[in-house]
Design an enzyme around this catalytic site. Structure first.
Site: not given
Ligand code: HOZ
Length: 433
Positions: A146, A241, A269
């Protein structure tokens, strides 16, 4: 004792009237585990507190960034100090430069970096950049990985899409579908076949070096390097990623841990200390394509926001100064994984535990979980019962079998034992069902 979540129930009833599904991100709705999502009012250290004043040991950590625990004092102080100077300028600040320097220092493959506001923005921009740089259209992603909710990634997507059983979202155009090629994770032959049948057409290969979004799934030995070699040979940009793994699996992320130099890296984040931040970066030659130094356009008023940068700087500086945090996380991760394996064996259950550093998953399947197909053999109904058993015992897991758990440095041996005891008791009670 965990009280009935009356206030959460009330809040959820109200939420569904105004917010689709009552939540602002699907996994939070507890759809795949059933029951009412807990509305959280505060968190400190290793604990979350809900609207009914129930306290849980948190094993999500805001999906990764709370590696030092919630409301970590240096991060909190940095935010307090920063807000005195206003919240957003839409103009450059020296903090952004300091952050960019720190990232390039910790992750040597990143020579230049652009701040954005989320992991989704980072991955979308990285793909656009790869297309601009190579002049090619297609990308390869892996089933069950994802990379946020950009159109190109919602094909065989993991995380919430997989949890809800809708890994291909409607609303994606046929041309997007055509340009996204998917391969099973950990399968080299499939990647070779895609590359051979689309010679000179593939701009990028994007991967979660350790998958967090179909549960925690590790790369096979040598897999990441073999992909590096294919990308180099074929002029394909190799994108890591690291939204979940960056600054978590090592000070320099998964790329440091596995000794790989990707061309581009996406971050999330954690570089905002948990605030809404993302970034993409990589080789100077590629990054110089980004506007205004080059023609690939990407922009954002809140990018490099001063409050988020202050929080992230406090977090990353602490991590850089205290490498012992990683040793502790490593030990806790191994301790919990071994404890779970022992418990599962004692109870004769044969479930699978995947773990690397401070990321782990207990899969409700006897299969070795190495990809999307094997992850999907997990008994999700059993997981749902386990989830609620753990919640009742004061441990807050990700409300999906297909999300990794994240440990923080605030989970000491005592709390690790508490987690293991809660897990053993829950599994034992399920075995009696
Ligand atoms: N799908 C996200 C983690 N892989 C969860 C986001 C959230 O609910 O905050």
């Amino acid at each position: 004792m965990i009280r009935k979540p009356k206030n959460s129930e009330k809040a959820f009833e109200e939420a569904v009237k105004y917010i689709p599904g009552g939540v602002n991100s699907p996994v939070r709705a507890f759809k795949s585990v059933g029951g009412t999502p807990r509305f959280i009012k505060r968190a400190k250290g290793a604990y979350l507190t809900d609207e009914d004043n129930n306290r849980y040991i948190d094993l999500i950590g805001s999906w990764g960034p709370m590696i030092l625990g919630h409301a970590f004092a240096p991060v909190e102080n940095a935010v307090r100090k920063a807000i005195r100077s206003s919240f957003s300028f839409g103009a450059p600040t020296v903090k952004e430069v300091e952050m960019a320097r720190l990232i390039t220092d910790l992750m040597p493959s990143v020579e230049m970096v652009r701040m954005v506001n989320s992991g989704t923005e980072a991955t979308m921009s990285a793909i656009r950049l790869a297309r601009a740089y190579t002049g090619r259209n297609k990308i390869i992603k892996f089933e069950g990985c994802y990379h946020g909710h950009g159109d190109a990634f919602l094909i065989s997507a993991g995380s919430g899409a997989l949890s809800l059983g809708v890994p291909d979202s409607p609303g994606i155009t046929p041309s997007t579908l055509q340009d996204t090629l998917t391969a099973p994770y950990n399968n080299l032959e499939a990647v070779k076949a895609l590359v051979n049948s689309h010679k000179g057409q593939i701009a990028a290969l994007i991967i979660e070096p350790v998958v967090g979004n179909m549960g925690c799934v590790l790369p096979a030995d040598g897999y990441l390097q073999a992909l590096r070699d294919i990308c180099t040979q074929e002029g394909i940009l190799y994108i890591f990623d690291e939204v979940m793994t960056g600054f978590r699996l090592a000070p320099g992320g998964a790329q440091e841990r596995f000794g790989i130099q990707p061309d581009l890296t996406t971050l999330g984040k954690i570089i905002g200390g948990g605030m809404p931040v993302g970034a993409y970066g990589g080789k100077k030659e590629i990054m110089q394509m980004v506007a205004p130094s080059g023609p690939m356009y990407q922009a954002g008023t809140l990018s490099g926001n001063p409050i988020a940068m202050s929080a992230g700087l406090a977090m990353l500086k602490h991590l850089k100064k205290h490498p012992e945090v990683y040793e502790q996380l490593e030990e806790t991760g191994q301790y919990i994984a071994e404890g779970l394996r022992k418990s599962v064996a004692e109870l004769g259950l044969g479930y699978t535990v995947n773990q690397v550093g401070s990321m782990y998953s207990l899969f409700f399947t006897p299969e070795k979980v190495i990809d999307y197909t094997t992850a999907k053999t997990a008994d999700t109904a059993k997981f749902g019962k386990y989830f609620h058993g753990m919640l009742q015992r004061g441990v807050y897991l990700a409300p999906s079998q297909f999300e990794s758990l994240f440990l923080s440095a605030k989970i000491d041996r005592k709390l690790a034992n508490k987690i293991l005891r809660a897990s053993h008791d829950t599994l034992a009670s399920l075995a009696e069902d």
